[in-house]
Scaffold this active site. Structure first.
Site, PDB file in Angstrom:
ATOM      1  CG  ASP A   1      33.537  55.885   5.620  1.00  0.00           C
ATOM      2  OD1 ASP A   1      32.632  56.534   6.173  1.00  0.00           O
ATOM      3  OD2 ASP A   1      33.519  55.595   4.401  1.00  0.00           O
ATOM      4  CB  SER A   2      32.595  60.043   9.560  1.00  0.00           C
ATOM      5  OG  SER A   2      32.280  59.239  10.685  1.00  0.00           O
TER       6      SER A   2
ATOM      7  CG  ASP B   1      31.380  52.989   7.286  1.00  0.00           C
ATOM      8  OD1 ASP B   1      30.690  52.328   6.497  1.00  0.00           O
ATOM      9  OD2 ASP B   1      31.304  54.231   7.409  1.00  0.00           O
TER      10      ASP B   1
ATOM     11  CE  LYS C   1      27.799  53.208   7.691  1.00  0.00           C
ATOM     12  NZ  LYS C   1      28.223  53.815   6.421  1.00  0.00           N
TER      13      LYS C   1
ATOM     14  CD  GLU D   1      29.236  55.243   1.781  1.00  0.00           C
ATOM     15  OE1 GLU D   1      29.348  55.712   0.625  1.00  0.00           O
ATOM     16  OE2 GLU D   1      29.676  55.818   2.788  1.00  0.00           O
TER      17      GLU D   1
ATOM     18  CD  GLU E   1      25.114  60.421   5.174  1.00  0.00           C
ATOM     19  OE1 GLU E   1      25.586  59.274   5.301  1.00  0.00           O
ATOM     20  OE2 GLU E   1      25.795  61.458   5.303  1.00  0.00           O
TER      21      GLU E   1
HETATM   22  O1  KIV Z   1      30.922  57.148   8.575  1.00  0.00           O
HETATM   23  C1  KIV Z   1      29.918  57.528   9.193  1.00  0.00           C
HETATM   24  O2  KIV Z   1      30.009  58.193  10.230  1.00  0.00           O
HETATM   25  C2  KIV Z   1      28.617  57.186   8.652  1.00  0.00           C
HETATM   26  C3  KIV Z   1      27.415  57.788   9.294  1.00  0.00           C
HETATM   27  C4  KIV Z   1      27.268  59.179   8.836  1.00  0.00           C
HETATM   28  C5  KIV Z   1      26.189  56.990   9.046  1.00  0.00           C
HETATM   29  O3  KIV Z   1      28.542  56.474   7.704  1.00  0.00           O
END
Ligand code: KIV
Length: 296
Positions: free
Chosen positions: A54-55, A93, A123, A125, A192
């Site tokens: 989600d970055s 994510d 993924k 969190e 992280e």
């Molecule tokens: O969204 C992302 O890029 C991440 C990584 C930093 C692990 O969650």
């Protein structure tokens, strides 16, 4: 020399491969990629996991943080990455708000990533407090990657992007989070922004492979954001980022060179232009000559 370059077919990475790699102390590699071309290049480079993180809210969409990215946007990018990935494990994510309400919501949205975008693992969190919800998703046959420590979706609660687990209470919470995820049966967990010592303790304690970002060398694997390692973030890098290339310089240089060539009429050259076939050219000249004659 890579195995593929000497004709050994590359193995498809699955969640089972991650466990095997931990057992054999082979480092796991993970990079983000959010579209077809970058996912394809990352996959072809032999990276184990392609993460549609989600970055992308920041790197691709220009937002301040990850909070506003939607399910539809994440699905769109995951589908694009899917088309570029052959061997790596494709991880999507789950964005902020897509699993926070309840486990039914989490399950519905995780299922969308698998059915509509071809993700092989999602993924989520959070540690201890997300363990039951994560178990529900895993029970529905969807592998889950945990993510603990500096979890960017909790930025407002953490009061900024701060290294976690620096106090004794913080270390104990991280250990509880890791053990809860391990017991829930996650396929791997991202650690992280935590002290190296804590990441090392977690990695030794859990059977789940750990993948670190800003968590030191002792994790079972490492993940970085592709835009960070390529200098495409327009911001000073975090301490743990290593730059492996300068795509900003490459793109600026190419765009400026193109602009200069167009202005000076150096582009396109003859060799870069299409031409009429000889017969069409001759026919055209005849027609033009006839028109010219009629005008006289
Ligand atoms: O969204 C992302 O890029 C991440 C990584 C930093 C692990 O969650």
């Amino acid at each position: 020399m890579s195995l593929t370059s000497i004709g050994v077919p590359r193995q498809k990475i699955t969640v089972a491969t991650l466990r095997e790699k931990k057992a054999q102390s082979q480092p796991i590699t993970c990079l983000t990629a959010y579209d077809y071309s970058s996912a394809r290049l990352v996959d072809e480079a032999g990276i184990d996991i392609v993460l549609v993180g989600d970055s992308l809210a920041m790197t691709m969409l220009g937002h301040e943080d990850t909070l506003s990215v939607t399910m539809d946007e994440m699905l769109h990018h995951t589908r694009a990455a899917r088309r570029g990935v052959k061997h790596a494990l494709l991880m999507a994510d789950m964005p902020f708000g897509s699993y926070h309400a309840d486990a039914n919501d989490a399950l519905r949205n995780a299922t969308r990533f698998v059915k509509e975008a071809g993700a092989e693992i999602v993924k989520i969190e959070g540690g201890e407090k997300r363990a039951d919800l994560i178990r529900r998703v895993i029970d529905a046959e969807i592998p889950v990657a945990g993510h603990i420590g500096l979890t960017p979706q909790s930025v407002n609660v953490m009061g900024g992007y701060k290294v976690q687990g620096k106090s004794l209470a913080g270390v104990e919470q991280l250990m509880r989070d890791a053990v809860a995820l391990d017991r829930a049966g996650v396929a791997c967990m991202i650690l992280e922004g935590i002290p190296r010592e804590v990441a090392a303790m977690i990695t030794a304690e859990v059977k789940t492979p750990t993948i670190g970002i800003g968590a030191g060398l002792d994790c079972d694997g490492q993940v970085l954001v592709l835009h960070d390692i390529l200098n495409l973030t327009f911001a000073p890098p975090a301490k743990f980022v290593r730059r492996y290339g300068d795509a900003a310089e490459l793109i600026s240089h190419a765009a400026q060179a193109f602009r200069a060539d167009v202005h000076s009429r150096q582009y396109p050259a003859e060799s870069e232009s299409y031409h009429l076939p000889r017969e069409t050219q001759a026919a055209l000249e005849t027609v033009l000559a006839r028109k010219q004659a009629m005008k006289r």
